[in-house]
Motif scaffolding. Structure first.
Motif, PDB file in Angstrom:
ATOM      1  N   ALA A   1     -39.711  23.063 -12.286  1.00 53.38           N
ATOM      2  CA  ALA A   1     -39.803  23.790 -13.553  1.00 53.38           C
ATOM      3  C   ALA A   1     -38.701  23.390 -14.529  1.00 53.38           C
ATOM      4  O   ALA A   1     -38.858  23.539 -15.745  1.00 53.38           O
ATOM      5  CB  ALA A   1     -39.761  25.292 -13.301  1.00 53.38           C
ATOM      6  N   GLN A   2     -37.610  22.857 -14.026  1.00 53.75           N
ATOM      7  CA  GLN A   2     -36.475  22.472 -14.863  1.00 53.75           C
ATOM      8  C   GLN A   2     -36.621  21.081 -15.478  1.00 53.75           C
ATOM      9  O   GLN A   2     -35.815  20.687 -16.313  1.00 53.75           O
ATOM     10  CB  GLN A   2     -35.192  22.507 -14.027  1.00 53.75           C
ATOM     11  CG  GLN A   2     -34.844  23.879 -13.481  1.00 53.75           C
ATOM     12  CD  GLN A   2     -33.679  23.833 -12.504  1.00 53.75           C
ATOM     13  OE1 GLN A   2     -33.086  22.785 -12.265  1.00 53.75           O
ATOM     14  NE2 GLN A   2     -33.340  24.980 -11.928  1.00 53.75           N
ATOM     15  N   LYS A   3     -37.645  20.327 -15.083  1.00 46.64           N
ATOM     16  CA  LYS A   3     -37.789  18.943 -15.525  1.00 46.64           C
ATOM     17  C   LYS A   3     -38.682  18.845 -16.764  1.00 46.64           C
ATOM     18  O   LYS A   3     -39.787  19.387 -16.789  1.00 46.64           O
ATOM     19  CB  LYS A   3     -38.367  18.077 -14.397  1.00 46.64           C
ATOM     20  CG  LYS A   3     -37.583  18.165 -13.080  1.00 46.64           C
ATOM     21  CD  LYS A   3     -36.138  17.777 -13.251  1.00 46.64           C
ATOM     22  CE  LYS A   3     -35.360  17.904 -11.955  1.00 46.64           C
ATOM     23  NZ  LYS A   3     -33.914  17.635 -12.131  1.00 46.64           N
ATOM     24  N   ASP A   4     -38.195  18.116 -17.761  1.00 49.40           N
ATOM     25  CA  ASP A   4     -38.915  18.026 -19.035  1.00 49.40           C
ATOM     26  C   ASP A   4     -40.262  17.318 -18.928  1.00 49.40           C
ATOM     27  O   ASP A   4     -41.185  17.600 -19.696  1.00 49.40           O
ATOM     28  CB  ASP A   4     -38.049  17.309 -20.077  1.00 49.40           C
ATOM     29  CG  ASP A   4     -36.831  18.123 -20.488  1.00 49.40           C
ATOM     30  OD1 ASP A   4     -36.875  19.356 -20.326  1.00 49.40           O
ATOM     31  OD2 ASP A   4     -35.846  17.522 -20.964  1.00 49.40           O
TER      32      ASP A   4
ATOM     33  N   LYS B   1     -38.588  21.083  -0.193  1.00 47.43           N
ATOM     34  CA  LYS B   1     -37.747  20.883  -1.372  1.00 47.43           C
ATOM     35  C   LYS B   1     -36.975  19.567  -1.324  1.00 47.43           C
ATOM     36  O   LYS B   1     -36.904  18.840  -2.329  1.00 47.43           O
ATOM     37  CB  LYS B   1     -36.773  22.047  -1.543  1.00 47.43           C
ATOM     38  CG  LYS B   1     -35.942  21.936  -2.825  1.00 47.43           C
ATOM     39  CD  LYS B   1     -34.965  23.090  -2.983  1.00 47.43           C
ATOM     40  CE  LYS B   1     -34.126  22.905  -4.248  1.00 47.43           C
ATOM     41  NZ  LYS B   1     -33.095  23.955  -4.381  1.00 47.43           N
TER      42      LYS B   1
ATOM     43  N   TYR C   1     -39.167  12.942  -6.680  1.00 46.51           N
ATOM     44  CA  TYR C   1     -38.947  12.906  -8.138  1.00 46.51           C
ATOM     45  C   TYR C   1     -37.932  11.831  -8.496  1.00 46.51           C
ATOM     46  O   TYR C   1     -38.125  11.071  -9.466  1.00 46.51           O
ATOM     47  CB  TYR C   1     -38.468  14.269  -8.625  1.00 46.51           C
ATOM     48  CG  TYR C   1     -38.261  14.324 -10.118  1.00 46.51           C
ATOM     49  CD1 TYR C   1     -39.336  14.431 -10.986  1.00 46.51           C
ATOM     50  CD2 TYR C   1     -36.981  14.239 -10.665  1.00 46.51           C
ATOM     51  CE1 TYR C   1     -39.152  14.469 -12.361  1.00 46.51           C
ATOM     52  CE2 TYR C   1     -36.788  14.275 -12.037  1.00 46.51           C
ATOM     53  CZ  TYR C   1     -37.878  14.382 -12.880  1.00 46.51           C
ATOM     54  OH  TYR C   1     -37.691  14.404 -14.245  1.00 46.51           O
TER      55      TYR C   1
ATOM     56  N   LYS D   1     -40.713  24.902  -6.596  1.00 49.89           N
ATOM     57  CA  LYS D   1     -41.313  25.072  -7.931  1.00 49.89           C
ATOM     58  C   LYS D   1     -40.240  25.304  -8.983  1.00 49.89           C
ATOM     59  O   LYS D   1     -40.383  24.861 -10.129  1.00 49.89           O
ATOM     60  CB  LYS D   1     -42.352  26.186  -7.936  1.00 49.89           C
ATOM     61  CG  LYS D   1     -41.863  27.561  -7.577  1.00 49.89           C
ATOM     62  CD  LYS D   1     -43.045  28.527  -7.531  1.00 49.89           C
ATOM     63  CE  LYS D   1     -42.625  29.890  -7.006  1.00 49.89           C
ATOM     64  NZ  LYS D   1     -43.788  30.807  -6.871  1.00 49.89           N
ATOM     65  N   GLU D   2     -39.136  25.954  -8.604  1.00 48.70           N
ATOM     66  CA  GLU D   2     -38.032  26.154  -9.540  1.00 48.70           C
ATOM     67  C   GLU D   2     -37.373  24.821  -9.883  1.00 48.70           C
ATOM     68  O   GLU D   2     -36.970  24.595 -11.026  1.00 48.70           O
ATOM     69  CB  GLU D   2     -37.008  27.121  -8.947  1.00 48.70           C
ATOM     70  CG  GLU D   2     -37.473  28.564  -8.862  1.00 48.70           C
ATOM     71  CD  GLU D   2     -38.377  28.853  -7.675  1.00 48.70           C
ATOM     72  OE1 GLU D   2     -38.907  29.970  -7.589  1.00 48.70           O
ATOM     73  OE2 GLU D   2     -38.556  27.960  -6.825  1.00 48.70           O
ATOM     74  N   PHE D   3     -37.281  23.933  -8.886  1.00 49.33           N
ATOM     75  CA  PHE D   3     -36.726  22.593  -9.125  1.00 49.33           C
ATOM     76  C   PHE D   3     -37.563  21.843 -10.153  1.00 49.33           C
ATOM     77  O   PHE D   3     -37.032  21.295 -11.132  1.00 49.33           O
ATOM     78  CB  PHE D   3     -36.673  21.798  -7.813  1.00 49.33           C
ATOM     79  CG  PHE D   3     -36.424  20.329  -7.993  1.00 49.33           C
ATOM     80  CD1 PHE D   3     -35.153  19.861  -8.294  1.00 49.33           C
ATOM     81  CD2 PHE D   3     -37.467  19.408  -7.891  1.00 49.33           C
ATOM     82  CE1 PHE D   3     -34.917  18.489  -8.472  1.00 49.33           C
ATOM     83  CE2 PHE D   3     -37.246  18.055  -8.069  1.00 49.33           C
ATOM     84  CZ  PHE D   3     -35.964  17.596  -8.363  1.00 49.33           C
TER      85      PHE D   3
ATOM     86  N   GLU E   1     -37.358  16.610  -4.111  1.00 48.46           N
ATOM     87  CA  GLU E   1     -36.253  16.079  -4.916  1.00 48.46           C
ATOM     88  C   GLU E   1     -36.171  14.565  -4.797  1.00 48.46           C
ATOM     89  O   GLU E   1     -35.956  13.866  -5.801  1.00 48.46           O
ATOM     90  CB  GLU E   1     -34.940  16.725  -4.470  1.00 48.46           C
ATOM     91  CG  GLU E   1     -34.837  18.201  -4.814  1.00 48.46           C
ATOM     92  CD  GLU E   1     -33.603  18.866  -4.236  1.00 48.46           C
ATOM     93  OE1 GLU E   1     -33.317  20.022  -4.602  1.00 48.46           O
ATOM     94  OE2 GLU E   1     -32.910  18.224  -3.413  1.00 48.46           O
TER      95      GLU E   1
END
Length: 274
Positions: free
Chosen positions: A48-51, A12, A19, A44-46, A16
């Protein structure tokens, strides 16, 4: 305009940072296609929040070429970048890549200089020794959290972007035959024309080089994979090398590079510099 395809399993902190470096240093709009191999640490949750992220969730751990092919089939743009998640990209890398591909029509697959592959074997050995001296003590003391990753990069380069710009000032758009497996760039059309990545081969970058090189020997419109010496990425390399990953779900179809290519690979790779 650009589709970036990256397979992940956990890491993770690195995800981060990866990205962040893409957002800060990519000039053109891009979609990031993340192929997640059932991560359990919030990665994957991190994403999933990105447009600008397309998240593809696998039901287990699949090998590198399988993930790249899944991402490639979802890619909306013609320029496709196959990036590892453990890299730092340099400022305006995409602008420079497009300049090369626009000028060098025969280059169908392009790569960039990294601490895995630079302009010569002596230069490569020097940078590899320095990275080894920095990476392992920091990992041992701090692990692979974001602070540790940034510290590694700082001790390696000082200010990374200034280091990368200095390399560009020296090497510009100069190309040699070769590649860094952590950063491969092509077009969707070309990859489809060669039937995508070979999902049997985990060492897919080696295999892709061999395939493109073999094509270039009989087709003058295709050059071997080229390494852009003036565009530099940092590759953290095997951050979780001690981790026992789940076995690949597609293990049953896999084979080694030697099983596929035999001694032919030595002949195909003889002109690689560095």
């Amino acid at each position: 305009m650009i589709s970036i395809i990256t397979g992940i399993y956990n890491q993770k902190s690195m995800n981060e940072l990866f990205y962040q470096t893409l957002v800060e240093n990519t000039y053109h709009p891009f979609e990031l296609i993340i192929v997640d191999n059932n991560s359990t640490d919030g990665s994957k949750e991190f994403f999933a929040q990105k447009d600008n992220v397309v998240l593809i969730e696998n039901n287990g751990n699949y090998n590198y070429p399988y993930c790249q092919n899944i991402g490639l089939k979802k890619a909306k743009h013609e320029l496709v970048c196959f990036f590892n998640n453990d890299i730092l990209v340099s400022s305006n890398w995409d602008v420079k890549v497009m300049e090369i591909l626009k000028k060098e029509k025969n280059i169908k697959v392009l790569s960039v200089a990294t601490n895995d592959h630079v302009e010569s074997k002596p230069a490569q050995k020097k940078i590899a020794r320095k990275w080894k001296k920095i990476k392992y003590p920091i990992q041992t003391i701090f692990g692979n959290n974001k602070m540790a990753l940034k510290l590694m990069a700082y001790l390696m380069y000082g200010e990374f972007q200034k280091f990368a710009e200095k390399r560009f000032s020296k090497w510009g758009y100069q190309l040699i035959e070769g590649y860094s497996g952590s950063a491969i760039i092509s077009t969707k059309k070309f990859m489809e024309s060669i039937e995508l990545w070979d999902e049997r081969i985990q060492a897919a970058d080696y295999d892709l080089f061999n395939r493109v090189k073999k094509i270039s020997l009989t087709d003058s419109s295709v050059s071997p994979i080229a390494l852009a010496l003036g565009i530099y990425f940092h590759h953290f390399q095997r951050l979780t090398y001690k981790t026992k990953f789940p076995p690949f779900k597609n293990q049953s179809i896999m084979m080694s590079l030697t099983e596929k290519w035999g001694k032919e690979t030595d002949e195909l790779r003889k002109d690689i510099v560095g």
